[in-house]
Every structure is written in C-alpha cells, then in structure tokens.
Design a protein around this motif. Structure first.
Motif, short mmCIF file in Angstrom:
data_model
loop_
_atom_site.label_atom_id
_atom_site.label_comp_id
_atom_site.label_asym_id
_atom_site.label_seq_id
_atom_site.Cartn_x
_atom_site.Cartn_y
_atom_site.Cartn_z
N PRO A 2 113.86 99.24 31.69
CA PRO A 2 113.42 99.11 30.07
C PRO A 2 112.03 98.50 30.41
N GLY A 3 111.38 99.02 29.98
CA GLY A 3 109.60 97.94 28.70
C GLY A 3 109.90 97.13 28.69
N ARG A 4 109.17 96.30 27.80
CA ARG A 4 109.36 95.29 27.20
C ARG A 4 110.23 95.28 25.10
N SER A 5 110.82 94.67 24.82
CA SER A 5 111.17 95.19 23.21
C SER A 5 111.17 93.78 22.51
N VAL A 6 110.91 94.07 21.39
CA VAL A 6 110.64 93.50 20.38
C VAL A 6 111.63 93.09 19.81
N VAL A 7 112.21 91.75 20.06
CA VAL A 7 113.94 91.48 18.34
C VAL A 7 113.61 90.28 17.82
N ALA A 8 114.02 91.15 15.98
CA ALA A 8 113.57 89.49 15.62
C ALA A 8 115.09 89.62 14.63
N GLY A 9 114.91 87.68 14.77
CA GLY A 9 116.44 88.05 14.57
C GLY A 9 115.89 86.62 12.76
N LEU A 10 116.35 86.85 11.67
CA LEU A 10 116.48 86.42 9.91
C LEU A 10 117.91 85.94 9.86
N ASP A 11 117.10 84.70 9.58
CA ASP A 11 118.30 83.90 9.17
C ASP A 11 118.16 83.69 7.31
N ILE A 12 118.84 84.25 6.43
CA ILE A 12 119.27 83.97 5.49
C ILE A 12 119.54 82.57 4.85
N GLY A 13 119.66 81.68 4.55
CA GLY A 13 120.68 80.09 4.51
C GLY A 13 120.22 79.96 3.02
#
Ligand SMILES: Nc1ncnc2c1ncn2[C@@H]1O[C@H](COP(=O)(O)OP(=O)(O)OP(=O)(O)O)[C@@H](O)[C@H]1O
Ligand SMILES: [Mg+2]
Length: 428
Positions: A2-13
């Motif tokens: 696989p190539g590169r991927s973008v991952v975005a994590g969102l924490d709603i506190g």
C-alpha cells in the motif's frame, strides 16, 4: 504494497476537542502531520447536550490541525466515551479465502463482520468489535492469525455497543462541523494504545483516564479488555471544589490547580488573588470578569488548604475507581496495577493516593514517542487523539481497506469495504 494513507483522530472531551492528523507509511509507520485542539462546552458527563457548541469546537480543532498539516481532511475517526456502553460476547466464522489457505487480514475482517451479526437492540449502535482470540481449524488462543494456514477461521470477540441516540448526536456534531465520521473508537481502547505497554496488557493492568467530567476505566488481561467502566467525576469537579473552598473564580481555581503540578517550584507562584483577598472582596471580584490583578504567592497555610481540597475530591474519585475495579483486582487480574491518563490525573500526590486506596502499584501513562514529519514544528499533541490514530492503524478493517486499494481484488471487495474506505486516501 500500500501507499501512504492519512488518518485523522478526533477526541471530543467535556473540556476540549482535539484532533491529530497522521500519515501512515507502507510499513505502518506513523508520522504526525498536524494537531489541533479547541475548548468545548457542549458535553455533559460524556454525552452531547449542545450540538452547535460541540460542532464549533470540532471545527476549530480541525481547522488548526489541517492548517498545520497543509491540507484538509474530510472524515475523521471519532472517540466515543465508555459511558452507558454495553458489551456482548460473540463468535464469528469465515472460510479462509486464499488459494493456498493462508489467512489474510481480509479473512480476519470477514470473521469479525460475521461476529457483528447479532441482535442489536434498536436503541443501541455498534461502536467496536474487539477480537479476544482467533481459532484456526479448531485451535484457539491465537492473537494474530495473519499468515497462518487453515481453512476455517473463527473469532471470539466482544461487541461494544453505545446508545444509538448518543452516537447520532456525536455524528450530527461532526457533520455540522463539515466532516464525516469514518469510524468509531472506544476512548479507553484508544488511550490504552497510546499509553500501555503490550506486556502490561498481557499480564493485567487497569487504565484510568481522569478527564474533565468523567473518569473512564478499562482493564486488560492476557492482552484483551476485561472491563470497561466509568464514573461521573473528573478534573472539573476538583476545580469547582477549589473555587468554592478558596472562594475564587473558576478560572483562577483552574490556574491554582495547574500550578500545583509544579510541586516544589510552587513557592512564589504568581496567582491573581489569595484566599484572604477573595474572602474580603468576593462580591467585587465576581463583578470583574477577570478578577483583581493581585499577584501574590499563596501564604503559608493556604498551600495546605488547597492540598486538602484537591486530595478530598481525588480520594473520592479513586474510591469510586476502587469500587469499579475491585473484582478485577480481587481476581488477581491487575498485577501491573494502575496507569493514569487524562488531564484530570495531572495533580500531585495521585500515585501515592492510588497506592493507598487501590493497593496496587500506580504510574502515570506517557504516550509513545511520536515522529513529526520533517519540516513540521513539533507541537503539543493530545494523548487521546493520538491513541485514536494508533488504534485505527492497528485495526484490521483499516489495514484491509488500505491494502485493497491498489489490489486487483479491490473490485471484488467493493461490498465489504466501506468502514474506512472513504477515509483512506493515497497521500502521495
Ligand atoms: N496541567 C494540569 N494540571 C492539572 N489539571 C490539568 C492539567 N491539564 C489539564 N488538567 C485538567 O484536566 C481536565 C481535562 O482533562 P481531559 O482533557 O483529559 O478531559 P476531556 O477529555 O476534555 O474530558 P472528558 O474525558 O471528561 O470528556 C480538566 O479538568 C483540567 O483542569
Ligand atoms: Mg477525555
């Protein structure tokens, strides 16, 4: 490959929203591209009570993270607190699809998908399916069957379900901020990926995430979660107690609490008012939005008073944690003790108090070292949002959708892709 991927994590506190954007390389190496946070007021005890306020927090945190990353993300993986969640044991079965009977992540995902086929009450939504062990041709106890040979793959898993209405409210907030939910991640699972050692999880450990309004608890034994729980108390309650006890505005109570962390260096700390002044002019003080600009060290005696206020509430929180974790500790499932994370745990004396109340060793959780993309100025990063990225990167559904993007069997898998598919995009 696989190539590169973008991952975005969102924490709603309940006190702030944080986002981390990362690039995942061909060898699953993670590079941080951007991080952003913003205060958030729209949650009460882990549940969304004001969609507009939460959306505003998400928008601001996302804007900061995207600005740093240099591009926009469309969808994010969102943390869900272990509040009002229920879990069920389940088993999924899949036939190994490869010609040479070698088990792939695709087989693992099909087994996990099969485990999801259970009666979900209408007021519940599935957050995660957590594999406990895989069974290959009747032989159990397997953590990761990828690359093994067999014809029948089974998985014993725990399905975590949240309240459908609270998931819908989180989703509505994310969408109102112009983003899409790529997948849910149970917050304590994400925090565990950020701060626990695999060996601790194996031998048995309790994770305690003291946030603003809630404290989340997870216990792991033999690598798998054996407990999720929460108690409705956190750092905000400590701040409120300081404000009432010291008779100072909340903002100042918060700053007094944060200064306490710098133990030793506290003598001579600049604070805006002392208790005596506040007692004398409490009414006047409240009229001024930022309080009087009195700068002074806490006089002798005030230190002790502050310590006692904080200790009393912290003791209460830890006693609640004690009740929730008694069974796990009683069964000897937590020899590695307790690991603390979350902003609310950043108060002095917590480890000693935990040792006294819980009777097990305690340490502060430190997130794994992150690598920032060269050329980017390393910035402050939320452990919770970082954990969401780490969790996603380890998730077999993510791995599958990523690997199949450039694979000739992509077309065949069109029906089973989806969970992370929109979310995975080639980075270069
Ligand atoms: N340096 C510090 N010293 C003491 N307390 C701190 C510090 N930094 C943050 N806190 C406290 O941590 C709490 C917020 O923690 P955190 O950011 O983990 O919560 P959250 O994720 O927003 O909320 P929740 O998990 O309850 O939904 C606040 O009460 C804040 O006062
Ligand atoms: Mg939190």
């Amino acid at each position: 490959m696989p190539g590169r991927s973008v991952v975005a994590g969102l924490d709603i506190g309940s006190t702030k929203v944080s986002e981390v954007i990362a690039a995942v390389g061909p060898d699953w190496d993670v590079e941080i591209l951007g991080a952003g946070a913003s205060p958030c007021q729209g949650l009460r005890r882990g549940l969304v009570v004001d969609i507009d306020a939460v959306a505003a927090g998400i928008r601001a945190a996302n804007k900061r993270a995207c600005h740093m990353a240099g591009f926009n993300v469309r969808s994010v993986c969102v943390g869900v607190p272990a509040v009002h969640t229920v879990s069920r044991e389940t088993r999924g079965v899949a036939a190994v699809s490869g010609e040479d009977d070698t088990i792939t992540v695709e087989d693992m995902k099909r087994a996990l998908d099969a485990a999801k086929v259970l009666a979900v009450p209408p007021d519940r939504g599935i957050i995660s399916v957590l594999p406990k062990e895989y069974i290959v041709d009747g032989v159990g106890g397997i953590r990761n069957p990828e690359g093994m040979t067999g014809v029948r793959l089974e998985v014993d898993a725990r399905v975590i379900m949240g309240q459908a209405a609270s998931l819908a409210n989180i989703e509505a907030s994310v969408e109102k901020a112009g983003l899409a939910v790529a997948g849910w991640v149970l917050e304590p699972m994400a925090a565990a990926d950020a701060v626990l050692d695999p060996e601790e999880r194996e031998r048995g450990v309790i994770l305690v995430d003291i946030g603003g309004q809630i404290t989340q608890i997870a216990a792991f034994y033999e690598g798998a979660p054996v407990l999720f729980s929460w108690v409705p108390a956190g750092g905000v309650h400590i701040t409120n107690d300081i404000a009432i006890g010291m008779r100072v505005p909340l903002e100042q109570a918060e700053s007094l609490k944060r200064q306490m962390g710098k133990r030793g260096a506290r003598q001579g700390v600049q604070v805006r008012a002392v208790r005596g002044a506040a007692v004398r002019g409490a009414a006047e003080q409240r009229k001024q939005p930022h309080g009087p600009q009195v700068t002074s060290a806490l006089p002798a005696g005030e230190d002790d008073f502050l310590d006692r206020i904080v200790e009393a509430r912290l003791r209460e929180i830890l006693e609640l944690v004690d009740v929730e974790t008694r069974q796990v500790r009683g069964k000897g499932l937590a020899p590695c003790g307790v690991v603390f994370t979350g902003g609310g745990s950043l108060v002095p004396g917590i480890l000693d108090l935990a040792g006294e109340i819980l009777g097990v060793p305690a340490r502060m959780g430190v997130p794994f070292e992150v690598k920032w993309r060269s050329g980017r100025e390393p910035g402050e990063i939320s452990t919770a949002a970082l954990g969401i990225v780490a969790y996603v990167v380890n998730d077999s559904a993510f791995r599958l959708s990523r690997e199949t993007r450039s694979s000739p069997i992509k077309e065949l898998l069109a029906g089973v892709r989806g969970w992370f598919s929109d979310f995975v995009k080639d980075f270069f």
